[in-house]
Design an enzyme around this catalytic site. Structure first.
Site, PDB file in Angstrom:
ATOM      1  N   ALA A 239     -26.244 -20.296 -14.592  1.00  0.00           N
ATOM      2  CA  ALA A 239     -25.215 -20.152 -15.623  1.00  0.00           C
ATOM      3  C   ALA A 239     -24.560 -21.454 -16.024  1.00  0.00           C
ATOM      4  O   ALA A 239     -24.073 -21.585 -17.150  1.00  0.00           O
ATOM      5  CB  ALA A 239     -24.157 -19.159 -15.150  1.00  0.00           C
ATOM      6  N   GLY A 243     -22.187 -21.182 -21.200  1.00  0.00           N
ATOM      7  CA  GLY A 243     -22.390 -20.988 -22.634  1.00  0.00           C
ATOM      8  C   GLY A 243     -23.139 -19.716 -22.968  1.00  0.00           C
ATOM      9  O   GLY A 243     -22.702 -18.924 -23.816  1.00  0.00           O
ATOM     10  N   ASP A 308     -32.094 -19.878 -17.225  1.00  0.00           N
ATOM     11  CA  ASP A 308     -31.942 -21.074 -18.075  1.00  0.00           C
ATOM     12  C   ASP A 308     -32.265 -22.259 -17.172  1.00  0.00           C
ATOM     13  O   ASP A 308     -31.391 -22.880 -16.585  1.00  0.00           O
ATOM     14  CB  ASP A 308     -30.504 -21.147 -18.610  1.00  0.00           C
ATOM     15  CG  ASP A 308     -30.345 -22.181 -19.712  1.00  0.00           C
ATOM     16  OD1 ASP A 308     -31.317 -22.911 -19.975  1.00  0.00           O
ATOM     17  OD2 ASP A 308     -29.254 -22.281 -20.290  1.00  0.00           O
ATOM     18  N   CYS A 361     -34.488 -26.228 -22.303  1.00  0.00           N
ATOM     19  CA  CYS A 361     -34.213 -27.095 -23.452  1.00  0.00           C
ATOM     20  C   CYS A 361     -35.180 -28.266 -23.409  1.00  0.00           C
ATOM     21  O   CYS A 361     -34.803 -29.422 -23.586  1.00  0.00           O
ATOM     22  CB  CYS A 361     -32.753 -27.550 -23.477  1.00  0.00           C
ATOM     23  SG  CYS A 361     -32.169 -28.285 -21.946  1.00  0.00           S
TER      24      CYS A 361
END
Length: 430
Positions: A239, A243, A308, A361
């Site tokens: 986390a 976001g 993520d 990303c």
């Protein structure tokens, strides 16, 4: 400070970054503390100059014929700021702490600045050792894609639907001239100033009241593609500052439960204030505890696990241009291990029929599609959804055009989607 003195200060900061191999933000902060006479506008302008130079470090050094901080700054003024030789020369007067005057060779190189025939890693401004990886992803478009990663990033906002509509947020921020984003139905894009700086949003009532959050459009889309529904049990396994957790809470209308955790509890600290400001009430923060399993009660219970994953961050180079020059091959190898570990950890929490959303990303295949190949080979009970199907299930069929050509999932890049670089994939458990 006069404009020329700001340029001289930026050159000094660049020299320090190179000498000490430190993050640009840290060096800029130290410079500001050591030069108290510089006001906030001066420090902001110097920071903008430094980041522009780092974005185009390789190509600026190429056109200037040397890799000094001065050469890189002069080249960036020409390439990024679009200044003429005369304009640059006027700033380099040698007076009042401005840089020394241009010599004949510098003036000539600035006048004839041309990247024709430059190697891909120079024209695209990225580390040479990554060239095979970028070519494997982008092929003949490698220079265009990587040059887009070297551009300035926009300032994107996500409207918090727990407190506002996009129309209400647009009205609240009208003085900043925001525009709706083209892909995210919740996004706003605020124009930058001419020197690349964004608005001071933390002083805006809309931000203070929680109507908006700063979040790149690509990150917004990743959260939307999770297709989290009210009433579900969701685990945000990496986390960080929260976001995507906040975006998931809004998508779930504060119904159901989100568990936010991270392997490094320090990264979770900002999430508490952000949750309060956003009015997100369905989030439990599970900080790691030494010797204890803080997630033991979630085994096999989750409808959705969001991974993520830690990554090289190649997709965020527009925002962190110094990071691309500090990354080393060993970092990629370590991140691959981290990604495999995170995916493996996620499995224990997914109930039958549940799903894993895998997000990075990064634009590198090594961190994206290749990780899915390894995971799916070890876990035949999961399947990877094709990008088109994933987009349709999330009610965003237009995103199907970004389906990866290398396997399941979607790929976003600054050149194709005008977002940060993201890879987003859904793994469905049978």
């Amino acid at each position: 400070m006069i404009p020329g003195a700001r340029i001289a200060a930026a050159i000094e900061v660049l020299e320090e970054i190179e000498a000490r191999k430190r993050p640009a933000a840290e060096v800029l902060k130290e410079w500001g503390l050591a030069h108290r006479f510089a006001g906030s506008k001066d420090r902001g302008a110097i920071g903008s100059l430094v980041f522009d130079a780092l974005r185009r470090r390789a190509s600026s050094a190429y056109i200037m014929g040397e890799e000094t901080a001065r050469a890189i700054m002069l080249g960036a003024l020409r390439q990024v700021r679009g200044m003429s030789v005369d304009e640059i020369g006027a700033l380099c007067s040698g007076e009042a702490h401005a840089p020394s005057p241009l010599d004949g060779g510098e003036s000539e190189r600035l006048a004839s600045a041309d990247l024709t025939g430059a190697p891909a890693h120079v024209a695209g401004d990225f580390p040479q050792w990554l060239e095979p990886s970028f070519i494997a992803v982008f092929g003949a478009a490698v220079v265009g894609e990587t040059a887009a990663l070297a551009a300035r990033a926009p300032l994107d906002l996500r409207v918090n639907t727990l407190k506002a509509t996009r129309d209400k947020a647009l009205a609240s921020l009208a003085h900043l001239q925001p525009q709706p984003t083209s892909l995210s139905p919740l996004g706003l894009r605020v124009p930058l100033t001419l020197d690349g700086r964004g608005a001071a949003l933390t002083a805006e009532p809309a931000y203070v009241k929680g109507l908006i959050e700063i979040q790149d459009e690509g990150s917004q889309l990743a959260a939307l593609l999770a297709a989290a529904k009210p009433g579900e049990q969701v685990l945000d396994l990496c986390a960080g500052a929260g976001g995507k957790t906040l975006a998931l809470a809004a998508a779930m209308q504060n119904k159901g439960q989100i568990y936010a955790t991270d392997s490094d509890g320090r990264r979770l600290m900002p999430i508490f204030k952000r949750l309060e400001r956003a009015g997100a009430r369905n989030v439990q923060v599970r900080a790691p505890r030494r010797g204890q399993d803080a997630l033991a009660d979630l085994d096999g219970r989750c409808d959705l696990v969001v991974v993520d994953a830690p990554c090289t961050g190649t997709g965020t180079w527009r925002r962190n241009p110094d990071a691309k020059w500090r990354i080393r091959p060993g970092a990629l190898e370590q991140r691959i291990l981290d990604q495999d570990r995170a995916l493996e950890e996620a499995v224990r929490f997914v109930k039958p029929g549940g799903r894993i959303l895998y997000v990075t990303c990064s634009v590198l295949r090594e961190e994206n599609e290749e990780r899915l190949v390894v995971f799916l080979a070890a876990h035949p009970e999961f399947k990877g959804l094709p990008g088109v199907e994933m987009a349709e299930q999330a009610g965003l069929p237009q995103l199907g055009g970004f389906a990866s050509p290398f396997g399941p999932g979607l790929r976003l890049t600054p050149l194709t989607s005008e977002t940060d670089g993201f890879f987003i994939a859904m793994l469905q458990r049978g």
